[in-house]
Design a protein around this motif. Structure first.
Motif, PDB file in Angstrom:
ATOM      1  N   ALA A 199     -66.617  18.719  69.041  1.00 31.32           N
ATOM      2  CA  ALA A 199     -66.586  17.340  69.373  1.00 31.32           C
ATOM      3  C   ALA A 199     -65.996  16.343  68.855  1.00 31.32           C
ATOM      4  N   TRP A 200     -65.618  16.551  67.544  1.00 27.29           N
ATOM      5  CA  TRP A 200     -64.444  15.865  66.918  1.00 27.29           C
ATOM      6  C   TRP A 200     -63.208  16.005  67.333  1.00 27.29           C
ATOM      7  N   HIS A 201     -62.852  17.028  67.838  1.00 29.49           N
ATOM      8  CA  HIS A 201     -61.737  17.430  68.424  1.00 29.49           C
ATOM      9  C   HIS A 201     -61.602  16.552  69.782  1.00 29.49           C
ATOM     10  N   LEU A 242     -61.446  20.146  54.347  1.00 28.65           N
ATOM     11  CA  LEU A 242     -62.769  19.733  55.255  1.00 28.65           C
ATOM     12  C   LEU A 242     -63.431  21.377  55.574  1.00 28.65           C
ATOM     13  N   TRP A 284     -58.427  22.154  64.239  1.00 30.01           N
ATOM     14  CA  TRP A 284     -59.577  22.190  63.325  1.00 30.01           C
ATOM     15  C   TRP A 284     -60.549  22.957  64.264  1.00 30.01           C
ATOM     16  N   PRO A 285     -60.710  22.970  65.576  1.00 31.13           N
ATOM     17  CA  PRO A 285     -61.962  24.192  65.875  1.00 31.13           C
ATOM     18  C   PRO A 285     -61.607  25.216  65.572  1.00 31.13           C
ATOM     19  N   ALA A 296     -57.349  12.367  64.219  1.00 28.38           N
ATOM     20  CA  ALA A 296     -56.840  13.192  63.355  1.00 28.38           C
ATOM     21  C   ALA A 296     -55.481  12.967  63.028  1.00 28.38           C
ATOM     22  N   ARG A 310     -55.496  18.174  65.416  1.00 25.18           N
ATOM     23  CA  ARG A 310     -56.633  18.072  66.221  1.00 25.18           C
ATOM     24  C   ARG A 310     -57.002  19.295  66.998  1.00 25.18           C
ATOM     25  N   GLU A 361     -62.988  13.586  70.499  1.00 21.67           N
ATOM     26  CA  GLU A 361     -63.207  12.353  70.501  1.00 21.67           C
ATOM     27  C   GLU A 361     -62.559  11.743  69.252  1.00 21.67           C
ATOM     28  N   GLY A 362     -62.402  12.450  68.120  1.00 20.16           N
ATOM     29  CA  GLY A 362     -62.137  11.687  66.865  1.00 20.16           C
ATOM     30  C   GLY A 362     -60.644  11.692  66.586  1.00 20.16           C
ATOM     31  N   LEU A 415     -69.951  20.382  66.262  1.00 21.59           N
ATOM     32  CA  LEU A 415     -69.198  19.259  65.609  1.00 21.59           C
ATOM     33  C   LEU A 415     -67.821  18.982  65.552  1.00 21.59           C
ATOM     34  N   ALA A 416     -67.196  20.139  65.255  1.00 19.24           N
ATOM     35  CA  ALA A 416     -65.879  20.397  65.346  1.00 19.24           C
ATOM     36  C   ALA A 416     -65.073  20.216  66.535  1.00 19.24           C
TER      37      ALA A 416
END
Length: 252
Positions: free
Chosen positions: A114-116, A65, A130-131, A121, A127, A118-119, A111-112
């Motif tokens: 935000a994914w951390h 990623l 990733w940031p 992993a 999770r 809500e999304g 975006l990373a």
């Protein structure tokens, strides 16, 4: 009749000076690639030993990623900068490319995060990591600009040392700082620190190896927009190629 090729003492044709330079540059590139790949094998083995199969799986999920995100943030500026620096030697183009890369990196980092929040992993640790992985896009942007400048001005020996130095730093960091009780978040911060160090090394090599090298502090909007317009087809092609190569790992 004059001879176009230099001759060896035995009368056989030898390599001309341009041929010697091309061979030397190819050798530097080969050493950089082989050395980096060898260090990556050691790095992966150390990560597997320190983090175990679960931690290695999380790293194998996050690393592709990051590579795709880095390819996207580079936006084809490396190829564009090499072309123009060879013909124009305009250092202001480096600033424009850096501004584009940093701007895209900030967007992708947002975006990373935000994914951390809500999304999904693979795990809580992934999770959280990733940031921290995404933050490495900022020093990677600087590293990319400096390594591109070294290639454009054919400082292949310095480019080799930059590649080997970055790979060695992350391998050494894992060997010394990562413990069996560590997790992928610790690895993410460790890689962030090594990327910052590699970017500083790239800056030092450019200033020491390229005569008159400078990085102008400002870039006009016209220059930035021209980089964006010229770079997006290269960026799209690079991202598609990267997705084709790495999507299988991410899907797994």
């Amino acid at each position: 009749m004059s001879r176009s090729l230099a001759e060896t003492p035995r009368g056989r044709p030898g390599l001309s000076a341009p041929g010697n330079r091309v061979a030397a540059r190819a050798l530097w590139l080969a050493i950089a690639r082989l050395g980096s790949q060898a260090l990556m094998v050691v790095f992966t083995g150390l990560v597997a030993r320190r983090l175990g199969s679960a931690g290695l799986g999380e790293y194998a999920f996050l690393a592709p990623l990051l590579m795709v995100a880095n390819t996207l943030s580079t936006f084809g500026t490396d190829t564009l900068v090499i072309r123009r620096l060879v013909s124009e030697s305009d250092f202001s183009l480096l600033t424009s490319a850096l501004v584009v890369q940093l701007g895209l990196s900030v967007l992708l980092i947002g975006l990373a995060f935000a994914w951390h929040a809500e999304g999904p992993a693979p795990s809580v640790e992934a999770r959280a990591a990733w940031p921290a992985f995404a933050l490495a896009l900022l020093p990677l942007a600087s590293y990319g600009v400096f390594s591109t400048a070294l290639r454009a001005f054919e400082r292949m020996a310095a480019y080799m040392w930059l590649n080997l130095g970055g790979a060695f730093l992350q391998t050494l960091g894992v060997a010394l700082a990562l413990r069996p009780a560590s997790n992928v978040l610790t690895l993410a911060y460790l890689l962030l620190a090594t990327q910052i160090t590699a970017a500083v090394l790239g800056a030092w090599l450019c200033w020491s190896q390229i005569p008159g090298f400078r990085l102008p502090r400002r870039a006009s909007w016209a220059a930035i927009s021209s980089v964006i317009v010229a770079g997006w087809p290269l960026a799209a092609l690079a991202v598609l190629m990267m997705l084709y190569q790495r999507l299988g790992v991410v899907m797994l």
